[in-house]
Every structure is written in C-alpha cells, then in structure tokens.
Design a protein around this motif. Structure first.
Motif, PDB file in Angstrom:
ATOM      1  N   SER A  89       0.830  -1.208   0.000  1.00 55.49           N
ATOM      2  CA  SER A  89       0.000   0.000   0.000  1.00 55.49           C
ATOM      3  C   SER A  89       0.864   1.258   0.000  1.00 55.49           C
ATOM      4  O   SER A  89       0.563   2.237  -0.693  1.00 55.49           O
ATOM      5  N   ASP A  92       2.199   1.879  -3.392  1.00 54.76           N
ATOM      6  CA  ASP A  92       1.202   2.520  -4.262  1.00 54.76           C
ATOM      7  C   ASP A  92       1.142   4.029  -4.010  1.00 54.76           C
ATOM      8  O   ASP A  92       1.037   4.822  -4.957  1.00 54.76           O
ATOM      9  N   LEU A  93       1.221   4.433  -2.741  1.00 55.03           N
ATOM     10  CA  LEU A  93       1.163   5.864  -2.423  1.00 55.03           C
ATOM     11  C   LEU A  93       2.393   6.596  -2.950  1.00 55.03           C
ATOM     12  O   LEU A  93       2.296   7.720  -3.460  1.00 55.03           O
ATOM     13  N   HIS A  94       3.558   5.974  -2.829  1.00 55.61           N
ATOM     14  CA  HIS A  94       4.768   6.630  -3.329  1.00 55.61           C
ATOM     15  C   HIS A  94       4.790   6.663  -4.858  1.00 55.61           C
ATOM     16  O   HIS A  94       5.345   7.604  -5.445  1.00 55.61           O
ATOM     17  N   LEU A 253       2.243  12.890   2.722  1.00 55.87           N
ATOM     18  CA  LEU A 253       1.324  11.758   2.797  1.00 55.87           C
ATOM     19  C   LEU A 253       0.488  11.769   4.069  1.00 55.87           C
ATOM     20  O   LEU A 253      -0.470  10.997   4.186  1.00 55.87           O
ATOM     21  N   GLU A 256      -2.993  12.465   3.317  1.00 55.56           N
ATOM     22  CA  GLU A 256      -3.633  11.509   2.413  1.00 55.56           C
ATOM     23  C   GLU A 256      -4.439  10.505   3.245  1.00 55.56           C
ATOM     24  O   GLU A 256      -3.880   9.802   4.089  1.00 55.56           O
ATOM     25  N   ARG A 258      -5.675   7.661   2.587  1.00 51.80           N
ATOM     26  CA  ARG A 258      -5.258   6.270   2.420  1.00 51.80           C
ATOM     27  C   ARG A 258      -4.011   5.943   3.236  1.00 51.80           C
ATOM     28  O   ARG A 258      -3.794   4.793   3.608  1.00 51.80           O
ATOM     29  N   PHE A 259      -3.190   6.970   3.490  1.00 53.25           N
ATOM     30  CA  PHE A 259      -1.961   6.725   4.248  1.00 53.25           C
ATOM     31  C   PHE A 259      -2.290   6.318   5.688  1.00 53.25           C
ATOM     32  O   PHE A 259      -1.760   5.342   6.211  1.00 53.25           O
TER      33      PHE A 259
END
Length: 553
Positions: A89, A92-94, A253, A256, A258-259
């Motif tokens: 995960s 994906d964020l990076h 992040l 974010e 999702r983070f």
C-alpha cells in the motif's frame, strides 16, 4: 543624487555606474535556468519515489514467497501478511507521489517557463528589451558623465602645470645664474598656467553642474526600467512559491486519507493474531485431532495378488512391473520341456485334440474370451530392471496356446499373429521349431509390448539359456536375485530413493531430523510436504531435512 569624488572611483560598484545594470538584466537569464533546475529537482525526486516503491514491492514479493513455502501458519501468518500489505500500500502511495510530481508539477513549470521566456536569436526577448531600456535611460547621462570626466582631467592637468611653473619661478628668483630675460619668460608661463587653471576649473564645474542637473531624470528613467525587472522577477518568485506549495501537497502523505488507513489496517491485522486459534488449527490439520484410517480386518483375495514378489522400487509406494489377474492353473498335459521362461506356453492335452472339431473350436473361443477379459497392467520399471522383470513376469496365458497335431491355433490378444512361435513356418517334417526360434519370438513379443507401453527406443535382447530354474512361476523364483533386483539408480545405501546432495550445513533441532554437511550425498525417500520437509536416509538412519537445502545429483 549628487556626484562626488567617490562616485568615480574604480572600486565603486554602484548600479548607477555605466553598464552596471547588466547584473539586473542577467538575473532574467538566471531565472530561466532556475526553472530548468527546479524541473530537474522534481524529476529526480520522482525517480527516488519510484525506486523506493519498486524496492518496497520487491521486498514484499520476496517475503510473500517465503510465507507461501515457509513454516508459518494461521493468524500469525496473517500478521506477516499484514506487514507486507502495508509495504504494498505504501508503494502505491509513493508511486502516486511520483506520478503527481511528473504529471502536475513538472509540466506546470515548463508551461510557465515557455510563457515567460521567449527565445530570440542570441538572447531571450525579455532580456533584450530590458537591456535596451537601461541603455536608453543611461545614454544621456553617460554623455554628460564622459564630458565631466574629460573636464576633470583637463583641470587636473592645468593644476599640475601651474604648480610646476610656480616652483620654477620661485627657484629662478633665488638663482643669480638665471638672467632677467629667462626669469621673465618663466613668470609669463606661470601667468598662462594660472589662466588655464581658472578656465578648466570653470569648465569642470559647468560639466559637473550639468550632470547633477540631469541626475534626477537619469534616476527616474533607470528606475522605470529597473522596476520592470523587479516585477518580472517577482512573478517568477511567486510562481516558484506556488509550485513549491503544490509539491509539498503531493509529498505530504500525512494528509492523504489512504496513508492513515494503511496503518489503521495494519494495527487491526496484528490485533487479529490469536495463538489459541492457530494451535487449534494445527491440532486439526497436523496434530492429535486429525482423523485416522485405523487398520481393519481385510479378507484375503487371491485374484488381487501380484505374481511378482519383488518389492516396489518407487518412492511413493506404487507398484512397477506386470500384474496379471485371473490366473489359470496348468493342465495335466503341460509339457515340462516347454515350461521354461523361454518356451512359456500351454498345450492342450492329447485328449482334447481327439474331440470333435466343432467342440474344440467352441472351447477355444470361450478360452480366448476369458483371456481377453484378464487384466494386463504394464508400468515402466527402472531402466536397469525393466526388461528382466518383464521376462520373468509374463503370464503363460498371455503368450500363446498351441494344439499339437492340429491346424487351429488360438493366439493371445496381447500379441500379433506374426509373433506366434508355432505358426505356419514349421519344418517340412511336421515338427515344431527349435527352442531358440521359440525364444526369439517370445523375446520379440516382450520387446514390442514394452515399446507399446513405454514408448522407448527398441533394445536388442539376446536369448537367455533354457534352464528349468528360471521359471518365474517356481516357488523359489525370487530367492536368487536377478539383474533387475540389483540396486537401481534410485537405490543407495541399501535404501530406495533419489540421490541428492546437500547444498548447506544443517544442525538438527529435533531427534527425527538428519544433520547435513555441504557436499553430503544421501537418499531422498519422500517428496516435499506442505511444510517444506523431505524424508531421507543417511549414515544408517532415516530422518527429516529441509527440502531447499539439497539438489538432485
């Protein structure tokens, strides 16, 4: 602005000096280069983010494969998976950060740069316009300044000449050797020098006054062009500030959603680890709670017994060789001379040959149907033992039945008529073929049966000597081992299996394990189980070892 002596010193580096505006003009070119540098910075950061995400994904894949093949199980394995899921995960964020930098920030800078910097022949259009503006504002003042510098130079030269002449006149007065005429000439020259000093002084002061009177206009014109430079630079700085805020937004992040969800999910996954649940699972699948097929009484069934008494040479307990069911016993008229494995066949009794032709044919058809219903299983034994095993395990009922003195021959469905050793090519005296001819046909039949089931290249097999004790149906047939009963390539140290070589050292932690040293060669007795362990035989003992610590020999 007043122009004084310090203004014209070579060490003075004021903006108002002639040509010193060039640094301000050059700042525009520097701004364009800084745009390129900022784009390069974003690109490199994007590459770092992509590389980090790639490393996280590779790390996660490696450890997921370890879990797939490793010894961890149950909810604790879920904890491992949760940590790896966090890495996926986060990767994906990076990747999203890298994508935003290159798809939003990078193009934005490039677009602003293209809009504000217009390339001309040698310079940017903006640079050229501002430089021409500074030149135009400074040109009148530059002329006055040049005139001032010339007047100053002339005044100072006149002062030096007047002072030198005054010294000569003073020295001439005290020197008796100087004639009156010479003294008069020196005095006239002194007066002229004094007049020049006055004249150049007036000119110098006038030039200075003229320059000072224009300074206000000069300052105004220069400030107007300079302000344009300031405005242009301000727009660049403000744009850079805005861009950096956008970069911050893409890099941060913590904002974010999702983070934060990644680590909330990881915390929840770790919290779901339940040791009691894992231990129950192990007991059910690998422990005392497993179901068991306990031994029960089984009735003897002779139809299911294998003629061959040789043990299986495979790893998994499967049977190799030929297994024949529905065995038919030898009749009273069996010819002992033809009972060797080379001449294996059955003759019907002389009484049967005296029966009526119709009854004999009907019996033969019934016997042929019974033979067709018998089961012939051909499996591929090890290379070194396959042929000998086939030679010793072929049933009498599967070769040929011969009725002496008659013309009717009944052939087994397992063989072609051309392989019948008692066919139409009997010698003219009505006798049968020699034993060697019969042996050749029998072995040819065995070879073709082997080729049909195993699809291997044809092998040439010589006839074996006709000896009574080679009979595969004798009670002591397997007391003397045949070549096929010797150790095959899958046998080693008296155990049947696959030879393997240890790649690494292994120190046992349980009593049922095998210690390994790199380079040891021993026998693998079983395939890898679901936990990654194999059973092997080494140095006179059986035990378990890690499957990935060895390689086939």
């Amino acid at each position: 602005m007043s122009l004084n002596e310090e203004l014209v010193q070579a060490t003075n580096d004021s903006f108002w000096e002639i040509g010193k505006y060039s640094r301000t003009v050059k700042r525009i070119d520097n701004g364009k280069a800084l745009c390129d540098s900022l784009r390069q910075l974003i690109q490199q950061r994007s590459e770092i983010e992509t590389s980090y995400a790639k490393n996280l994904s590779s790390w996660s894949k490696k450890w997921n494969e370890f879990l797939d093949k490793g010894n961890e199980y149950g909810t604790i394995q879920g904890g491992w998976r949760g940590m790896l899921q966090e890495a996926d995960s986060l990767a994906d964020l990076h990747n999203l950060v890298a994508d935003n930098l290159m798809t939003k920030d990078y193009p934005s800078i490039k677009a602003w740069q293209k809009e504000n910097y217009h390339k001309s022949m040698m310079h940017f259009k903006e640079t050229k316009e501002l430089e021409e503006g500074f030149k135009k504002a400074q040109k009148p003042w530059e002329k006055k300044y040049t005139k001032l510098m010339q007047a100053k130079k002339e005044y100072h030269a006149a002062c030096r000449s007047e002072k030198s002449t005054a010294n000569q006149e003073n020295n001439a007065r005290g020197d008796s050797a100087v004639s009156p005429d010479q003294l008069k000439k020196i005095q006239e020259k002194l007066k002229k020098c004094q007049a020049d000093v006055e004249a150049t002084r007036d000119k110098y002061e006038a030039s200075l006054n003229d320059l000072n009177s224009y300074n206000a206009k000069y300052i105004e014109d220069m400030n107007e062009v300079f302000q344009k430079c300031q405005d242009f630079e301000k727009s660049r700085i403000e744009f850079f500030k805005k861009t950096m805020f956008e970069i911050h937004q893409h890099l941060d992040l913590s904002v974010e959603p999702r983070f934060s969800q990644v680590y909330t999910s990881l915390h929840s996954t770790i919290g779901q680890i339940d040791s009691d649940k894992d231990l129950r699972w192990w007991s059910t699948n690998h422990g005392s709670d497993m179901p068991m097929n306990w031994p029960t009484f089984e009735e003897y069934s002779p139809e299911l017994q294998n003629i061959s008494k040789k043990k299986d040479s495979g790893i998994g307990g499967g049977s190799d060789g030929i297994t024949i069911t529905s065995i038919r016993h030898k009749p009273d008229g069996f010819d002992q001379q033809q009972s060797s494995p080379l001449n294996t066949h059955r003759q019907t009794s002389n009484n049967e040959s005296q029966r009526s032709s119709s009854g004999s044919i009907q019996q033969q058809q019934q016997q042929q149907q019974q033979q067709q219903s018998s089961t012939l299983r051909l499996q591929q034994p090890p290379d070194s033992a396959r042929l000998a095993q086939m030679n010793t395990e072929v049933s009498q009922a599967d070769i040929v039945r011969h009725q002496p003195g008659g013309e009717n021959y009944v052939r087994s469905p397992s063989y072609d008529e051309s392989l019948n050793p008692f066919g139409d090519d009997e010698d003219e005296g009505g006798g049968q073929k020699s034993n060697s001819t019969v042996e050749s046909h029998v072995y040819q039949a065995i070879d073709e049966a082997r080729e049909g089931h195993n699809k291997e290249p044809e092998r040439k097999v010589e006839a074996a000597p006709e000896e009574e004790d080679n009979n595969p149906f004798a009670e002591d047939a397997d007391e003397t081992p045949s070549p096929s009963q010797e150790d095959s390539p899958r046998q080693m140290n008296g155990k049947e299996g696959v030879p393997v070589r240890a790649l690494y050292d292994y120190t046992v932690t349980e009593e049922d394990e095998l210690p390994l040293k790199a380079g040891d060669v021993f026998v693998k007795l079983s395939e890898e189980d679901e936990l990654g362990w194999c059973k092997g035989y080494k140095d006179g003992r059986e035990g378990l070892y890690p499957a990935n610590y060895v390689e086939p020999v």
